[in-house]
Design an enzyme around this catalytic site. Structure first.
Site, PDB file in Angstrom:
ATOM      1  N   LYS A   1      39.961  29.901  45.545  1.00  0.00           N
ATOM      2  CA  LYS A   1      39.815  30.232  44.127  1.00  0.00           C
ATOM      3  C   LYS A   1      40.976  29.668  43.324  1.00  0.00           C
ATOM      4  O   LYS A   1      40.784  29.026  42.287  1.00  0.00           O
ATOM      5  CB  LYS A   1      39.764  31.762  43.961  1.00  0.00           C
ATOM      6  CG  LYS A   1      39.951  32.231  42.543  1.00  0.00           C
ATOM      7  CD  LYS A   1      39.909  33.739  42.440  1.00  0.00           C
ATOM      8  CE  LYS A   1      41.230  34.444  42.506  1.00  0.00           C
ATOM      9  NZ  LYS A   1      42.112  34.294  41.346  1.00  0.00           N
ATOM     10  N   ASN A   2      42.202  29.936  43.806  1.00  0.00           N
ATOM     11  CA  ASN A   2      43.376  29.573  43.005  1.00  0.00           C
ATOM     12  C   ASN A   2      43.606  28.071  42.929  1.00  0.00           C
ATOM     13  O   ASN A   2      44.393  27.613  42.104  1.00  0.00           O
ATOM     14  CB  ASN A   2      44.626  30.283  43.551  1.00  0.00           C
ATOM     15  CG  ASN A   2      44.588  31.768  43.242  1.00  0.00           C
ATOM     16  OD1 ASN A   2      43.716  32.230  42.495  1.00  0.00           O
ATOM     17  ND2 ASN A   2      45.514  32.525  43.803  1.00  0.00           N
TER      18      ASN A   2
ATOM     19  N   ARG B   1      43.264  35.468  33.162  1.00  0.00           N
ATOM     20  CA  ARG B   1      44.555  34.913  32.769  1.00  0.00           C
ATOM     21  C   ARG B   1      44.707  33.439  33.142  1.00  0.00           C
ATOM     22  O   ARG B   1      45.348  32.653  32.436  1.00  0.00           O
ATOM     23  CB  ARG B   1      45.615  35.754  33.477  1.00  0.00           C
ATOM     24  CG  ARG B   1      46.969  35.603  32.960  1.00  0.00           C
ATOM     25  CD  ARG B   1      47.907  36.326  33.901  1.00  0.00           C
ATOM     26  NE  ARG B   1      48.992  35.437  34.248  1.00  0.00           N
ATOM     27  CZ  ARG B   1      50.082  35.295  33.521  1.00  0.00           C
ATOM     28  NH1 ARG B   1      50.251  36.002  32.445  1.00  0.00           N
ATOM     29  NH2 ARG B   1      51.010  34.447  33.877  1.00  0.00           N
TER      30      ARG B   1
ATOM     31  N   CYS C   1      48.532  42.659  32.061  1.00  0.00           N
ATOM     32  CA  CYS C   1      47.520  42.622  33.092  1.00  0.00           C
ATOM     33  C   CYS C   1      47.838  43.744  34.045  1.00  0.00           C
ATOM     34  O   CYS C   1      48.961  44.238  34.070  1.00  0.00           O
ATOM     35  CB  CYS C   1      47.585  41.254  33.738  1.00  0.00           C
ATOM     36  SG  CYS C   1      47.037  41.154  35.394  1.00  0.00           S
TER      37      CYS C   1
ATOM     38  N   ARG D   1      53.410  39.834  33.766  1.00  0.00           N
ATOM     39  CA  ARG D   1      52.903  38.464  33.917  1.00  0.00           C
ATOM     40  C   ARG D   1      53.125  37.632  32.661  1.00  0.00           C
ATOM     41  O   ARG D   1      52.191  37.224  31.978  1.00  0.00           O
ATOM     42  CB  ARG D   1      51.418  38.481  34.313  1.00  0.00           C
ATOM     43  CG  ARG D   1      51.188  39.214  35.590  1.00  0.00           C
ATOM     44  CD  ARG D   1      49.804  39.028  36.142  1.00  0.00           C
ATOM     45  NE  ARG D   1      49.630  37.780  36.864  1.00  0.00           N
ATOM     46  CZ  ARG D   1      48.589  37.527  37.641  1.00  0.00           C
ATOM     47  NH1 ARG D   1      47.644  38.409  37.766  1.00  0.00           N
ATOM     48  NH2 ARG D   1      48.469  36.381  38.260  1.00  0.00           N
TER      49      ARG D   1
ATOM     50  N   ILE E   1      54.523  34.334  30.312  1.00  0.00           N
ATOM     51  CA  ILE E   1      54.322  32.885  30.437  1.00  0.00           C
ATOM     52  C   ILE E   1      55.537  32.118  29.910  1.00  0.00           C
ATOM     53  O   ILE E   1      55.442  30.945  29.588  1.00  0.00           O
ATOM     54  CB  ILE E   1      53.027  32.403  29.735  1.00  0.00           C
ATOM     55  CG1 ILE E   1      53.011  32.803  28.253  1.00  0.00           C
ATOM     56  CG2 ILE E   1      51.789  32.888  30.446  1.00  0.00           C
ATOM     57  CD1 ILE E   1      51.994  32.012  27.450  1.00  0.00           C
ATOM     58  N   ASP E   2      56.685  32.829  29.830  1.00  0.00           N
ATOM     59  CA  ASP E   2      57.878  32.179  29.276  1.00  0.00           C
ATOM     60  C   ASP E   2      58.267  30.901  30.025  1.00  0.00           C
ATOM     61  O   ASP E   2      58.665  29.910  29.423  1.00  0.00           O
ATOM     62  CB  ASP E   2      59.059  33.169  29.244  1.00  0.00           C
ATOM     63  CG  ASP E   2      59.318  33.817  30.590  1.00  0.00           C
ATOM     64  OD1 ASP E   2      58.342  34.127  31.291  1.00  0.00           O
ATOM     65  OD2 ASP E   2      60.487  34.002  30.954  1.00  0.00           O
TER      66      ASP E   2
ATOM     67  N   ASP F   1      49.326  38.245  47.493  1.00  0.00           N
ATOM     68  CA  ASP F   1      47.868  38.445  47.487  1.00  0.00           C
ATOM     69  C   ASP F   1      47.340  39.000  48.816  1.00  0.00           C
ATOM     70  O   ASP F   1      46.155  39.302  48.928  1.00  0.00           O
ATOM     71  CB  ASP F   1      47.149  37.140  47.137  1.00  0.00           C
ATOM     72  CG  ASP F   1      47.312  36.770  45.669  1.00  0.00           C
ATOM     73  OD1 ASP F   1      47.785  37.609  44.888  1.00  0.00           O
ATOM     74  OD2 ASP F   1      46.963  35.629  45.298  1.00  0.00           O
TER      75      ASP F   1
ATOM     76  N   ARG G   1      35.265  38.633  41.496  1.00  0.00           N
ATOM     77  CA  ARG G   1      36.092  37.592  40.869  1.00  0.00           C
ATOM     78  C   ARG G   1      36.550  36.570  41.888  1.00  0.00           C
ATOM     79  O   ARG G   1      36.736  35.401  41.544  1.00  0.00           O
ATOM     80  CB  ARG G   1      37.356  38.212  40.250  1.00  0.00           C
ATOM     81  CG  ARG G   1      37.160  38.926  38.952  1.00  0.00           C
ATOM     82  CD  ARG G   1      38.510  39.356  38.416  1.00  0.00           C
ATOM     83  NE  ARG G   1      39.453  38.244  38.544  1.00  0.00           N
ATOM     84  CZ  ARG G   1      40.760  38.374  38.735  1.00  0.00           C
ATOM     85  NH1 ARG G   1      41.305  39.562  38.813  1.00  0.00           N
ATOM     86  NH2 ARG G   1      41.530  37.321  38.848  1.00  0.00           N
TER      87      ARG G   1
HETATM   88  C1  UD1 Z   1      49.161  32.850  40.905  1.00  0.00           C
HETATM   89  C2  UD1 Z   1      47.873  33.278  41.551  1.00  0.00           C
HETATM   90  C3  UD1 Z   1      47.958  34.738  41.998  1.00  0.00           C
HETATM   91  C4  UD1 Z   1      49.175  34.936  42.899  1.00  0.00           C
HETATM   92  C5  UD1 Z   1      50.429  34.407  42.226  1.00  0.00           C
HETATM   93  C6  UD1 Z   1      51.658  34.467  43.116  1.00  0.00           C
HETATM   94  C7  UD1 Z   1      46.222  31.975  40.379  1.00  0.00           C
HETATM   95  C8  UD1 Z   1      45.065  31.984  39.465  1.00  0.00           C
HETATM   96  N1  UD1 Z   1      46.791  33.167  40.593  1.00  0.00           N
HETATM   97  O1  UD1 Z   1      49.339  33.632  39.717  1.00  0.00           O
HETATM   98  O2  UD1 Z   1      46.766  35.060  42.727  1.00  0.00           O
HETATM   99  O3  UD1 Z   1      49.333  36.307  43.155  1.00  0.00           O
HETATM  100  O4  UD1 Z   1      50.239  33.039  41.833  1.00  0.00           O
HETATM  101  O5  UD1 Z   1      51.415  33.807  44.305  1.00  0.00           O
HETATM  102  O6  UD1 Z   1      46.595  30.959  40.922  1.00  0.00           O
HETATM  103  N2  UD1 Z   1      56.375  34.936  35.629  1.00  0.00           N
HETATM  104  C9  UD1 Z   1      57.205  35.044  34.539  1.00  0.00           C
HETATM  105  N3  UD1 Z   1      57.152  34.073  33.590  1.00  0.00           N
HETATM  106  C10 UD1 Z   1      56.314  32.993  33.687  1.00  0.00           C
HETATM  107  C11 UD1 Z   1      55.460  32.896  34.802  1.00  0.00           C
HETATM  108  C12 UD1 Z   1      55.506  33.884  35.766  1.00  0.00           C
HETATM  109  O7  UD1 Z   1      57.975  35.987  34.429  1.00  0.00           O
HETATM  110  O8  UD1 Z   1      56.307  32.146  32.793  1.00  0.00           O
HETATM  111  C13 UD1 Z   1      56.408  35.991  36.673  1.00  0.00           C
HETATM  112  C14 UD1 Z   1      55.102  36.759  36.755  1.00  0.00           C
HETATM  113  O9  UD1 Z   1      55.077  37.819  35.832  1.00  0.00           O
HETATM  114  C15 UD1 Z   1      55.123  37.222  38.195  1.00  0.00           C
HETATM  115  C16 UD1 Z   1      55.819  36.077  38.939  1.00  0.00           C
HETATM  116  O10 UD1 Z   1      56.534  35.351  37.930  1.00  0.00           O
HETATM  117  O11 UD1 Z   1      55.892  38.381  38.303  1.00  0.00           O
HETATM  118  C17 UD1 Z   1      54.895  35.142  39.680  1.00  0.00           C
HETATM  119  O12 UD1 Z   1      53.952  34.592  38.808  1.00  0.00           O
HETATM  120  P1  UD1 Z   1      53.223  33.210  39.078  1.00  0.00           P
HETATM  121  O13 UD1 Z   1      53.746  32.578  40.321  1.00  0.00           O
HETATM  122  O14 UD1 Z   1      53.286  32.426  37.818  1.00  0.00           O
HETATM  123  O15 UD1 Z   1      51.742  33.682  39.336  1.00  0.00           O
HETATM  124  P2  UD1 Z   1      50.411  33.216  38.627  1.00  0.00           P
HETATM  125  O16 UD1 Z   1      50.409  31.726  38.492  1.00  0.00           O
HETATM  126  O17 UD1 Z   1      50.151  34.047  37.441  1.00  0.00           O
END
Ligand code: UD1
Length: 426
Positions: A24-25, A94, A118, A123, A125-126, A309, A401
């Site tokens: 999926k990811n 997301r 979420c 989570r 996106i900074d 996960d 999902r």
């Molecule tokens: C992806 C996967 C999700 C998996 C995760 C970690 C997809 C669709 N989802 O989510 O299943 O659990 O990787 O392996 O691929 N963070 C920030 N700022 C940012 C980005 C992230 O603080 O700009 C934090 C997040 O809140 C979280 C951590 O970093 O606590 C990890 O997030 P990230 O690796 O970005 O996960 P996703 O890409 O959202």
């Protein structure tokens, strides 16, 4: 909310072989990447799950034409002429924000609704934004919509991520492939899905090296050098890990096929530490267990660390193992909601901030429970297989999902499990 629930009859076991679907990811990001090659890309091994439908909708809103044939998706982006992704879609999933990088790459601009909070933590996106800004993107927020533009084009640069975020690495990668000059991403996420994305981008004409390691180098090419391609999605390591947890829980043997065992090295190590026998081949993994499950400590970390996960599925194993295990969640805040549901089935768990102390119990009892997220949902169904009596899992839209035909695959492994209309089940 799903109109169905999953009913599982317990005191059972799982044994046999199961084919793992495409990740999926990975597939979600491969679909987004197809925006960079104007024309029709074909992506094979795409799972039939609701998140893929949402991503199809995101791309269709932009003007793409998508056709599915079995597990192959033809994504034609030649008519894409819009760059807006509305809140109604981003709030459903997301991962919709992974169109940000490719839209900026293709149009030099994007309007993507800001994802809200979420269930598994803040989570933010900074890191996506800081990295893209370094490439020359300017952002404004207009009534909840992130408005990106590139007044001076995209320029290659050095980016050091604060944390190896999967989503930030992917968005940066998809913008950097068409930036002028070379981009180095340091402290990049190393997940196999990033390597899969880079392989597709390279098949489209990009020049990415180092994906799958923490240092990625992207030599920018002109957008006109990017073209559509044909690509096969890697197997879903989390789905594979979920079925392996099922085998470990019941004794198995359960073999998962269509997965590179290298993607699950840490999970395999933990299965062995808990008393399981694990064998591997080129694209399969088999787990079995003769003695009792034993306790172990687990910390979730970015790949190649233990995947967040799989945290719920392994918490289930710890819940019925001999002794006391500590699980530490380092990736997401607030990802222990599953524990409360498992406690309703008789587990003995204490949560303290991002640590869970799990004292193994002799057995679980079937109960009505609710999926709190997709991995928790999958783990609750597994719990139902070994629990005493019947377990009814509600909110299975979370499972839909990310797991293709979860009930069918479990049934073929011997589970007594069925989807039932919630109205009939009352
Ligand atoms: C992806 C996967 C999700 C998996 C995760 C970690 C997809 C669709 N989802 O989510 O299943 O659990 O990787 O392996 O691929 N963070 C920030 N700022 C940012 C980005 C992230 O603080 O700009 C934090 C997040 O809140 C979280 C951590 O970093 O606590 C990890 O997030 P990230 O690796 O970005 O996960 P996703 O890409 O959202």
């Amino acid at each position: 909310m799903s109109s169905e629930i999953i009913v599982v009859k317990g005191n059972n076991t799982l044994a046999g072989d199961v084919n793992v679907s495409g990740a999926k990811n990975s597939a979600l990001k491969l679909m987004a990447a197809s925006l960079l090659g104007q024309g029709a890309s074909t992506i094979h091994n795409v799972p039939v799950i609701s998140d893929i439908e949402i991503m199809s909708e995101v791309l269709e809103r932009l003007g793409a034409v998508i056709e599915r044939s079995g597990h192959s998706l033809r994504v034609d982006t030649s008519q894409v002429d819009r760059c807006e992704t509305p809140y109604e879609l981003v709030s459903k999933m997301r991962a919709s924000i992974s169109v940000l990088g490719p839209l900026i790459g293709r149009f030099g601009k994007a309007h993507v609704a800001m994802p809200g909070g979420c269930q598994i933590g803040a989570r933010k996106i900074d890191m996506h934004l800081v990295g893209l800004e370094a490439l020359g993107v300017e952002f404004d927020v207009d009534h909840g919509v992130l408005v990106a533009h590139t007044p001076n084009g995209l320029r290659g640069t050095h980016v050091m991520l604060e944390f190896p975020s999967v989503g930030a690495t992917e968005n940066l990668l998809m913008a950097a492939v068409v930036a002028e000059g070379t981009t180095f991403i340091e402290n990049a996420a190393c997940e196999p899905e990033i390597e899969d994305l880079a392989n597709m981008l390279n098949a489209m004409g990009a020049q990415v090296t180092g994906a799958g390691t923490s240092q990625i180098e992207v030599v920018g090419v002109p957008l006109s050098a990017m073209h559509p391609c044909e690509h096969t999605t890697v197997g879903d390591r989390i789905e594979a890990g979920t079925f392996l947890a099922g085998g470990a829980l019941t004794g198995g043997p359960v073999a998962v096929h269509g997965i590179d065992p290298a993607y699950l090295r840490m999970a395999i190590m933990k299965l062995r530490a808990m008393g399981c026998a694990v064998e591997t081949g080129a694209d399969w993994i088999r787990v079995s267990r003769a003695g009792d499950l034993t306790c172990t400590d687990i910390q979730t970390l970015p790949h190649p660390g233990f995947p967040t996960d799989l945290q719920a599925q392994f918490m289930l194993l710890a819940a019925v193992a001999e002794g006391t295990s500590v699980i530490t969640e380092n990736v997401f805040e607030n990802r222990f909601m599953f524990a409360a549901e498992l406690m309703r089935m008789g587990a003995d768990i204490t949560i303290d901030d991002h640590h869970a102390l799990i004292r193994g119990v002799a057995g679980l009892q079937g109960a009505p429970v609710s999926s709190t997220d997709l991995r928790a949902g999958a783990a609750l169904v597994l719990a139902g297989v070994v629990a005493d009596g019947e377990t009814r899992v509600h909110h299975i839209e979370h499972i839909d999902r990310g797991y293709e035909d979860y009930v069918g695959k479990l049934s073929r492994l011997g589970a007594d499990v069925a989807r039932v209309s919630a109205a009939d089940a009352r």
